[in-house]
Design a protein around this motif. Structure first.
Motif, PDB file in Angstrom:
ATOM      1  N   SER A   1       0.804  -1.228   0.000  1.00  0.00           N
ATOM      2  CA  SER A   1       0.000   0.000   0.000  1.00  0.00           C
ATOM      3  C   SER A   1       0.833   1.272   0.000  1.00  0.00           C
ATOM      4  O   SER A   1       0.308   2.357  -0.262  1.00  0.00           O
ATOM      5  CB  SER A   1      -0.923   0.016   1.218  1.00  0.00           C
ATOM      6  N   ARG A   2       2.137   1.144   0.303  1.00  0.00           N
ATOM      7  CA  ARG A   2       3.030   2.291   0.453  1.00  0.00           C
ATOM      8  C   ARG A   2       2.579   3.222   1.580  1.00  0.00           C
ATOM      9  O   ARG A   2       2.849   4.410   1.555  1.00  0.00           O
ATOM     10  CB  ARG A   2       3.146   3.074  -0.859  1.00  0.00           C
ATOM     11  N   ARG A   3       1.915   2.671   2.553  1.00  0.00           N
ATOM     12  CA  ARG A   3       1.519   3.440   3.727  1.00  0.00           C
ATOM     13  C   ARG A   3       2.278   2.953   4.959  1.00  0.00           C
ATOM     14  O   ARG A   3       2.778   1.832   4.991  1.00  0.00           O
ATOM     15  CB  ARG A   3       0.007   3.322   3.969  1.00  0.00           C
TER      16      ARG A   3
ATOM     17  N   SER B   1      12.125   7.483   5.079  1.00  0.00           N
ATOM     18  CA  SER B   1      12.252   8.499   6.118  1.00  0.00           C
ATOM     19  C   SER B   1      13.369   8.127   7.084  1.00  0.00           C
ATOM     20  O   SER B   1      13.580   6.952   7.389  1.00  0.00           O
ATOM     21  CB  SER B   1      10.939   8.632   6.892  1.00  0.00           C
TER      22      SER B   1
ATOM     23  N   GLU C   1      -0.435   9.732   7.896  1.00  0.00           N
ATOM     24  CA  GLU C   1      -1.682   9.988   7.186  1.00  0.00           C
ATOM     25  C   GLU C   1      -1.557   9.879   5.666  1.00  0.00           C
ATOM     26  O   GLU C   1      -2.569   9.803   4.960  1.00  0.00           O
ATOM     27  CB  GLU C   1      -2.196  11.392   7.531  1.00  0.00           C
ATOM     28  N   ASN C   2      -0.331   9.857   5.152  1.00  0.00           N
ATOM     29  CA  ASN C   2      -0.162   9.933   3.697  1.00  0.00           C
ATOM     30  C   ASN C   2       0.690   8.780   3.161  1.00  0.00           C
ATOM     31  O   ASN C   2       1.665   8.376   3.801  1.00  0.00           O
ATOM     32  CB  ASN C   2       0.507  11.254   3.313  1.00  0.00           C
ATOM     33  N   PRO C   3       0.366   8.253   1.977  1.00  0.00           N
ATOM     34  CA  PRO C   3       1.210   7.218   1.363  1.00  0.00           C
ATOM     35  C   PRO C   3       2.547   7.796   0.932  1.00  0.00           C
ATOM     36  O   PRO C   3       2.639   8.987   0.615  1.00  0.00           O
ATOM     37  CB  PRO C   3       0.376   6.766   0.157  1.00  0.00           C
ATOM     38  N   LEU C   4       3.576   6.966   0.937  1.00  0.00           N
ATOM     39  CA  LEU C   4       4.930   7.425   0.576  1.00  0.00           C
ATOM     40  C   LEU C   4       5.305   6.941  -0.815  1.00  0.00           C
ATOM     41  O   LEU C   4       4.818   5.927  -1.282  1.00  0.00           O
ATOM     42  CB  LEU C   4       5.940   6.919   1.610  1.00  0.00           C
TER      43      LEU C   4
ATOM     44  N   LYS D   1       2.789  13.225  10.812  1.00  0.00           N
ATOM     45  CA  LYS D   1       2.379  13.733   9.496  1.00  0.00           C
ATOM     46  C   LYS D   1       2.510  12.659   8.422  1.00  0.00           C
ATOM     47  O   LYS D   1       1.722  12.615   7.469  1.00  0.00           O
ATOM     48  CB  LYS D   1       3.207  14.948   9.129  1.00  0.00           C
ATOM     49  N   LEU D   2       3.505  11.789   8.546  1.00  0.00           N
ATOM     50  CA  LEU D   2       3.733  10.741   7.548  1.00  0.00           C
ATOM     51  C   LEU D   2       2.667   9.648   7.615  1.00  0.00           C
ATOM     52  O   LEU D   2       2.377   9.002   6.614  1.00  0.00           O
ATOM     53  CB  LEU D   2       5.114  10.111   7.736  1.00  0.00           C
TER      54      LEU D   2
END
Length: 284
Positions: free
Chosen positions: A62-64, A268, A281-284, A278-279
């Motif tokens: 999922s890249r999450r 990261s 909540e968002n996919p990378l 902050k990370l």
């Protein structure tokens, strides 16, 4: 002369068995620095000089962010930020890692309780902590105080934890598992008996050491090992995580081999809690 001999003996002991050292001035300076760290470390916990940074674990599907690993940092008023490699061995040598480790568990669980419910927290256990009789209580207390779901806590141990008193260690692992937490074998592949330990205890996760990633994609031996561990994890029903991913080529390989999670600077560096949130909540 006796003092110099004693310093050389201390240095030889710290290097392992079957060796000897000749005294030199650098050895004396190194010992003095070590003693200074030992003295400063004694009051660091009471002076609130420790802090936790968190490095995300990323789902390759999922890249999450699926979780974060809690990493200890020491911000000394005199020396600034001190690298863990410069003080963790001293904390273990003096036994201070036990109260420090309890503090890490408390802080990490409390922080994780503020994250979304699907985000786990990984905490490393020192071999010294693992031998301490109050470890299970320390974990239970941290979970109770934070009200964190035990399934969200992952305890990472290295193979060195399991080298002695295997039946005692296995029983302790079962007691920890009885709390509902997950158990991960960290730095997998760097010891002599990793496969034997996987047979004797059903770990929830295998974390492959970054040493096998550094020479990818060109290192054939490392690639063969990475491929074998991925297959082993799938066969045993264990989550497979690989550390130290820094390039797109490395990421493509571990993704193709079917690893579940990855961790590394490509996603990261370890971050303070305020930034890692902050990370999440968002996919990378």
């Amino acid at each position: 002369m006796i003092k110099a001999a004693d310093i050389a003996l201390y240095n030889a002991k710290s290097s392992g068995r079957g060796t000897y050292k000749r005294f030199d001035a650098a050895m004396h300076a190194e010992l003095q620095a070590h003693q200074q760290v030992k003295i400063a470390l004694k009051g660091a916990l009471e002076r609130n000089e420790f802090e936790l940074h968190y490095q995300p674990l990323i789902s390759l599907k999922s890249r999450r962010v699926t979780g974060c690993e809690a990493l200890l940092r020491w911000r000394s008023p005199e020396r600034g930020m001190i690298a863990p490699s410069d003080f963790i061995p001293t904390a273990e040598e003096t036994g201070l890692i036990v109260p420090i480790g309890k503090w890490i568990l408390d802080q990490a669980c409390r922080q994780a309780a503020s994250w979304p419910e699907h985000i786990s927290i990984a905490v490393n256990l020192s071999p010294v902590q693992f031998r301490h009789r109050n470890l299970v209580k320390a974990v239970a207390d941290a979970l109770s105080a934070s009200r964190l779901d035990p399934a969200r806590l992952q305890l990472e141990i290295t193979e060195s934890v399991l080298l002695d008193e295997s039946e005692h260690n296995r029983q302790l692992l079962l007691e920890l598992r009885g709390l509902g937490v997950k158990i991960a074998m960290d730095d997998f592949g760097t010891g002599y008996s990793s496969l034997g330990y996987l047979r004797s205890f059903p770990f929830d996760k295998i974390k492959v050491d970054q040493a096998f990633v550094r020479d990818l994609p060109h290192g054939k031996e490392s690639l063969a090992i990475v491929r074998a561990v991925a297959g082993l994890g799938h066969s045993l029903g264990m989550t497979t995580t690989i550390e130290g991913i820094e390039t797109e080529d490395q990421l493509a390989i571990v993704n193709a081999e079917g690893f579940h999670e990855a961790q590394g600077y490509i996603f990261s560096r370890p971050l303070p809690a305020s930034e890692v949130s902050k990370l999440i909540e968002n996919p990378l």
